[in-house]
Design an enzyme around this catalytic site. Structure first.
Site, short mmCIF file in Angstrom:
data_model
loop_
_atom_site.label_atom_id
_atom_site.label_comp_id
_atom_site.label_asym_id
_atom_site.label_seq_id
_atom_site.Cartn_x
_atom_site.Cartn_y
_atom_site.Cartn_z
N HIS A 297 -1.66 -7.71 -2.89
CA HIS A 297 -1.12 -8.07 -1.57
C HIS A 297 -0.32 -9.37 -1.58
O HIS A 297 0.40 -9.66 -0.62
CB HIS A 297 -2.25 -8.26 -0.56
CG HIS A 297 -3.11 -7.06 -0.38
ND1 HIS A 297 -2.62 -5.79 -0.30
CD2 HIS A 297 -4.46 -6.93 -0.25
CE1 HIS A 297 -3.62 -4.94 -0.13
NE2 HIS A 297 -4.74 -5.61 -0.11
N CYS B 292 1.94 -7.17 -6.40
CA CYS B 292 2.78 -6.02 -6.72
C CYS B 292 4.25 -6.44 -6.59
O CYS B 292 4.63 -7.09 -5.60
CB CYS B 292 2.48 -4.87 -5.75
SG CYS B 292 3.55 -3.46 -6.03
N GLU C 113 -1.25 -9.04 3.06
CA GLU C 113 0.16 -8.94 2.64
C GLU C 113 1.08 -9.60 3.68
O GLU C 113 2.02 -10.33 3.35
CB GLU C 113 0.56 -7.47 2.45
CG GLU C 113 2.03 -7.31 2.08
CD GLU C 113 2.50 -5.86 2.11
OE1 GLU C 113 1.74 -4.97 1.67
OE2 GLU C 113 3.63 -5.64 2.58
N THR D 279 4.38 -2.94 3.34
CA THR D 279 4.66 -1.85 2.38
C THR D 279 3.94 -0.53 2.69
O THR D 279 4.39 0.52 2.25
CB THR D 279 4.24 -2.28 0.96
OG1 THR D 279 2.90 -2.76 1.01
CG2 THR D 279 5.16 -3.33 0.39
N ASN E 113 -3.19 1.65 3.82
CA ASN E 113 -2.45 2.88 3.47
C ASN E 113 -3.33 4.12 3.64
O ASN E 113 -2.84 5.19 4.00
CB ASN E 113 -1.84 2.75 2.07
CG ASN E 113 -2.84 2.91 0.96
OD1 ASN E 113 -3.13 4.03 0.57
ND2 ASN E 113 -3.38 1.80 0.46
S1 SF4 Z 1 0.83 0.52 -2.26
FE1 SF4 Z 1 2.94 0.02 -2.83
S2 SF4 Z 1 3.10 -2.18 -2.53
FE2 SF4 Z 1 0.92 -1.72 -2.56
S3 SF4 Z 1 0.34 -1.98 -4.68
FE3 SF4 Z 1 0.87 0.17 -4.46
S4 SF4 Z 1 3.04 0.26 -5.06
FE4 SF4 Z 1 2.56 -1.87 -4.65
#
Ligand code: SF4
Length: 291
Positions: free
Chosen positions: A76, A98, A128, A165, A223
């Site tokens: 993050h 990342c 993040e 993201t 996510n």
């Molecule tokens: S979800 Fe996307 S931004 Fe987050 S670690 Fe995975 S690739 Fe990277």
């Protein structure tokens, strides 16, 4: 016999795999000093526990860091102040941010330097987003819900946008549809990462074809939560779980097609255990009733 189908893109993204590899490598190469991750490296308690057993336990703040240790920054990312604090404490930093998060941070900085009012579309409390605000020198407004773009206070009519993201693409479109009419100039960097888009698209495709979707991943994983939302939007009965044993026999009743997907911080073996649990329940409860 039920058909249990896995989404084409599901589970670990390359950013998470890279971070976990970096942690393991650090525990092997920094054996003489304490190694800690600043916050859990991913939203998965089993993986966090196994990394702690290898020598990389978690701290919540650099104040907890033993002197002379090595601190690992998670995917993050963090604000620049955190690097400065680590330097002043003479800590070694292993940066597992990342690269796609670094891109968001750089875009945010760029927009501020170009004189835009920076708006971040994301969750204000997510690490993040907090890190991105730091890279923008604190000059940012966070909007969490698309409809809030109608009323958010804008310092000027020249507005620049970056996106957390792991946001959903459809929510972003809605957000921009409200924001655009309020701006004289609008510059948007769609920084939703490709692995997130792939997982959402695959979950959407699968959710259209099954009656029940099981989404595996941390309840606090942004996510994963968005994956569950996407599945619900497609009309599938959707359950968000963290552990295989959470799958209840009643969820299978009448469902001929069951889809399984997982967030970017969910290991593949956990998904396989969920599928094994569904098979186990299926043997106890063959397909008979209807939904
Ligand atoms: S979800 Fe996307 S931004 Fe987050 S670690 Fe995975 S690739 Fe990277």
């Amino acid at each position: 016999m039920r058909n249990i189908r896995k989404a084409v893109h599901a589970g670990y993204c390359w950013g998470v795999e890279r971070a976990i590899d970096m942690v393991i490598q650090t525990t092997e190469t920094h054996k003489e000093v304490p190694v800690r991750t600043l916050g859990p490296i991913i939203h998965n308690p089993q993986v966090v526990q196994s990394l702690a057993e290898k020598g990389a336990s978690t701290i919540d703040s650099l104040d907890e860091m033993p002197a002379g240790g090595t601190v690992i920054i998670r995917t993050h990312g963090v604000a620049p102040e955190t690097y400065q604090q680590a330097e002043s404490k003479k800590l070694t930093v292993v940066d597992a941010t990342c690269p796609l998060v670094t891109l968001v941070q750089n875009r945010a900085k760029q927009l501020v330097n170009e004189g835009y009012h920076l708006v971040i579309f994301g969750n204000a409390k997510h690490p993040e987003v907090i890190g991105t605000i730091g890279h923008a020198g604190g000059h940012a407004t966070v909007v969490e819900k698309p409809e809030d773009a109608r009323t958010v206070k804008l310092a000027n009519k020249k507005v620049g946008v970056v996106v957390q993201t792991t946001q959903e693409t459809e929510r972003l479109s809605e957000f921009l549809s409200y924001l655009a009419p309020r701006c004289k100039e609008l510059k948007v960097f769609n920084t939703i990462c490709n692995p997130t888009i792939e997982r959402q698209d695959a979950a959407r495709d699968l959710a259209r074809e099954v009656q029940v979707m099981i989404v595996v991943g941390g309840k606090n994983s942004s996510n994963t939560r968005h994956l569950a939302t996407v599945c619900k939007q497609e009309g599938a009965i959707t359950y968000h779980i963290e552990e295989p044993m959470e799958v209840e026999p009643g969820w299978l009743v009448g469902a001929q097609e069951i889809g399984v997907t997982a967030g970017a911080s969910t290991p593949g073996w956990l998904m396989d255990h969920v599928i094994a649990r569904i098979h186990e329940l299926e043997q106890q409860q063959p397909l008979t009733a209807s939904l």
